[in-house]
Design a protein around this motif. Structure first.
Motif, PDB file in Angstrom:
ATOM      1  N   LEU A 241     -39.874 -60.045  63.823  1.00 58.58           N
ATOM      2  CA  LEU A 241     -39.175 -59.157  64.730  1.00 58.58           C
ATOM      3  C   LEU A 241     -39.317 -57.664  64.392  1.00 58.58           C
ATOM      4  CD1 LEU A 241     -36.043 -61.562  64.210  1.00 58.58           C
ATOM      5  CD2 LEU A 241     -37.482 -61.268  66.358  1.00 58.58           C
ATOM      6  N   THR A 242     -39.476 -57.279  63.237  1.00 65.19           N
ATOM      7  CA  THR A 242     -39.805 -55.871  62.615  1.00 65.19           C
ATOM      8  C   THR A 242     -41.083 -55.507  63.239  1.00 65.19           C
ATOM      9  OG1 THR A 242     -38.245 -56.202  61.070  1.00 65.19           O
ATOM     10  CG2 THR A 242     -39.743 -54.288  60.968  1.00 65.19           C
ATOM     11  N   TRP A 267     -42.894 -53.370  72.972  1.00 69.88           N
ATOM     12  CA  TRP A 267     -42.873 -54.256  71.698  1.00 69.88           C
ATOM     13  C   TRP A 267     -43.633 -55.692  71.886  1.00 69.88           C
ATOM     14  CZ3 TRP A 267     -36.807 -53.912  70.941  1.00 69.88           C
ATOM     15  CH2 TRP A 267     -36.540 -52.726  70.308  1.00 69.88           C
ATOM     16  N   VAL A 272     -41.675 -61.296  68.907  1.00 70.31           N
ATOM     17  CA  VAL A 272     -40.067 -61.058  69.388  1.00 70.31           C
ATOM     18  C   VAL A 272     -39.798 -62.617  69.699  1.00 70.31           C
ATOM     19  CG1 VAL A 272     -38.160 -60.660  70.696  1.00 70.31           C
ATOM     20  CG2 VAL A 272     -39.906 -59.011  70.170  1.00 70.31           C
ATOM     21  N   GLY A 275     -39.909 -64.908  66.474  1.00 69.86           N
ATOM     22  CA  GLY A 275     -38.917 -64.695  65.458  1.00 69.86           C
ATOM     23  C   GLY A 275     -37.545 -65.170  65.821  1.00 69.86           C
ATOM     24  N   VAL A 276     -37.265 -64.997  67.024  1.00 71.55           N
ATOM     25  CA  VAL A 276     -35.966 -65.101  67.602  1.00 71.55           C
ATOM     26  C   VAL A 276     -35.936 -66.915  67.505  1.00 71.55           C
ATOM     27  CG1 VAL A 276     -34.487 -65.476  69.597  1.00 71.55           C
ATOM     28  CG2 VAL A 276     -35.457 -63.184  68.988  1.00 71.55           C
ATOM     29  N   ALA A 295     -32.780 -61.111  59.342  1.00 73.72           N
ATOM     30  CA  ALA A 295     -33.595 -61.321  60.678  1.00 73.72           C
ATOM     31  C   ALA A 295     -32.514 -61.300  61.897  1.00 73.72           C
ATOM     32  CB  ALA A 295     -34.166 -62.744  60.271  1.00 73.72           C
ATOM     33  N   ALA A 299     -33.001 -59.363  65.155  1.00 75.28           N
ATOM     34  CA  ALA A 299     -33.031 -60.255  66.692  1.00 75.28           C
ATOM     35  C   ALA A 299     -32.104 -59.667  67.628  1.00 75.28           C
ATOM     36  CB  ALA A 299     -32.755 -61.621  66.379  1.00 75.28           C
ATOM     37  N   ASP A 302     -33.871 -56.491  68.744  1.00 80.60           N
ATOM     38  CA  ASP A 302     -34.796 -56.858  69.824  1.00 80.60           C
ATOM     39  C   ASP A 302     -34.551 -57.369  70.951  1.00 80.60           C
ATOM     40  OD1 ASP A 302     -36.367 -55.905  67.439  1.00 80.60           O
ATOM     41  OD2 ASP A 302     -37.666 -57.486  67.377  1.00 80.60           O
ATOM     42  N   GLU A 303     -33.523 -58.169  71.300  1.00 80.96           N
ATOM     43  CA  GLU A 303     -33.160 -58.758  72.405  1.00 80.96           C
ATOM     44  C   GLU A 303     -32.357 -57.886  73.216  1.00 80.96           C
ATOM     45  OE1 GLU A 303     -31.268 -62.569  70.553  1.00 80.96           O
ATOM     46  OE2 GLU A 303     -32.736 -63.404  72.064  1.00 80.96           O
TER      47      GLU A 303
END
Length: 415
Positions: A241-242, A267, A272, A275-276, A295, A299, A302-303
């Motif tokens: 996610l990073t 991104w 993403v 990771g999610v 994490a 998330a 990122d979402e």
């Protein structure tokens, strides 16, 4: 490994720590075993393009590496450097008795045991990182030295000392209560490697992508070897996610772009999503650990479709949970930002002030940078300018220094 197809190169990289772990387990001499494995890998790179990948590639590499080890013992030059140590660790007859690919444990995967050995508590944190990247990651000493901005000779000495410290210790994955502690140490090493690759702590470059890529690869390996470990899954999700944001972290001139100002269209959506999905599967299993919570925070960021749409109350709640695992000034620092976004910058500054006497943060530029951000949100331009300049003086990263200095200049120009 010129001449090999990419899938064969990937196979050699995957098998290298397994072969090294097997040799060290059998013979106990890290230096000699690593040299033998490197020669076996070179032999594979030269022979496999013409002969094809053997049916049992790991057995092939074990056989060749074991023979190279025998040749080293027989060699007059090698005897002066290694025979005493090798003789103490392993009877000569054990080296000559069997071909590696004829042994019943040829298919045993020693990668996890090798990771545990490289992250042994007898080693310092820098030595653990260096040895892990060298022995398990397959990076050259020059590559590791370049990533950490130290002379190659310095890194070679660090790795050599680490090997000497581990002399005679077999690679083994401990059981019982010790296993959890050692696994945590392995995760910490991989986390440090990733962080150094994502935001270099020193020098002219903002990032060292090779380190982050290697940390992700090794964490995937660790999760494959320990599939039931929720914190390892959380660590991998945090990295993915990073890492997904890396393409938007720098501008055309290499300048740092803060999270709130990044073009989210840049991104990596695949990372993403992975990771999610991973953290969504992991969190419901039971009690969440620090990596899972970090994490989950990543998330949420990122979402969000935009910086303004970020669910800051959820992020604040997650940081409050994270802080329950023990005093951590970095978590408090990040929570201060979340408090500022939820309850106002004055409340964030009040929490940030609790770190003023913290020795761990005394030399870091991050408290001053966070103070500057919150003061800017509060409308205190002169105070923010002073704090940005203080942060710029403290950072050892040239890109961050330029960014902080530019923030101060722009803010002062609009005052």
């Amino acid at each position: 490994m010129t001449g090999l197809p990419h899938d064969a190169e990937d196979l050699l990289r995957e098998l290298a720590p397994q072969v090294l772990g097997a040799l060290v387990r059998r013979y106990g001499v890290f230096d000699a075993c690593e040299d033998a494995v490197q020669e076996a890998l070179l032999a594979a790179a030269l022979q496999w393009p013409g002969t094809g990948v053997p049916e049992n590639p790991r057995g092939w590499l074990l056989t060749v590496a074991s023979r190279r080890l025998v040749d080293q013992v027989r060699s007059e030059t090698a005897r002066r450097r290694r025979e005493d140590a090798l003789a103490l660790a392993t009877p000569r007859s054990a080296l000559l008795a069997h071909a590696a690919d004829a042994r019943p444990d040829t298919d045993r995967d020693d990668s996890l045991a090798l990771l545990f050995l490289c992250c042994h508590p007898a080693l310092s944190a820098p030595s653990r990182i260096a040895l892990t990247l060298r022995a398990v990651g397959g990076l050259t000493t020059a590559q590791i030295a370049a990533a950490f901005l130290v002379p190659e000779a310095t890194m070679a000495q660090r790795i050599s000392r680490a090997k000497q410290t581990l002399k005679g210790l077999p690679p083994a994955a401990p059981g019982g209560p010790e296993r959890a502690g050692r696994l945590a140490e392995v995760r910490q090493v991989l986390y440090l490697v990733f962080n150094e690759g994502y935001t270099a702590s020193d020098g002219d470059g903002l990032t060292a992508p090779g380190l982050s890529t290697e940390a992700i690869r090794l964490t995937r390996l660790l999760l494959r070897l320990e599939p039931g470990d929720a914190e390892t899954a959380g660590l991998l999700a945090l990295m993915l996610l990073t890492e997904a944001r890396r393409p938007a972290r720098t501008g055309p001139g290499g300048e740092l772009v803060p999270l709130a100002e990044q073009d989210r269209g840049q991104w990596d959506g695949r990372l993403v999503a992975e990771g999610v999905e991973l953290i969504s599967r992991t969190l419901p299993r039971g009690q969440a650990g620090p990596y899972q919570l970090q994490a989950a925070i990543a998330a949420v960021h990122d979402e969000a479709v935009s910086a303004e749409a970020t669910d800051w109350p959820q992020i604040l709640a997650l940081y409050e949970l994270l802080e329950r695992f023990g005093p951590n000034p970095v978590v408090t620092l990040n929570r201060a930002v979340a408090v500022g976004m939820v309850h106002g910058p004055a409340a964030g500054l009040e929490l940030l002030a609790t770190l003023d006497g913290d020795r761990a943060m005394a030399r870091s530029h991050r408290p001053a940078a966070t103070r500057a951000h919150l003061l800017e949100l509060l409308g205190d331009g002169p105070g923010a300018v002073e704090a940005y300049r203080e942060a710029a003086r403290r950072t050892t990263s040239a890109p961050e220094r330029r960014h902080l200095t530019e923030r101060a200049r722009r803010l002062e120009a609009t005052a």
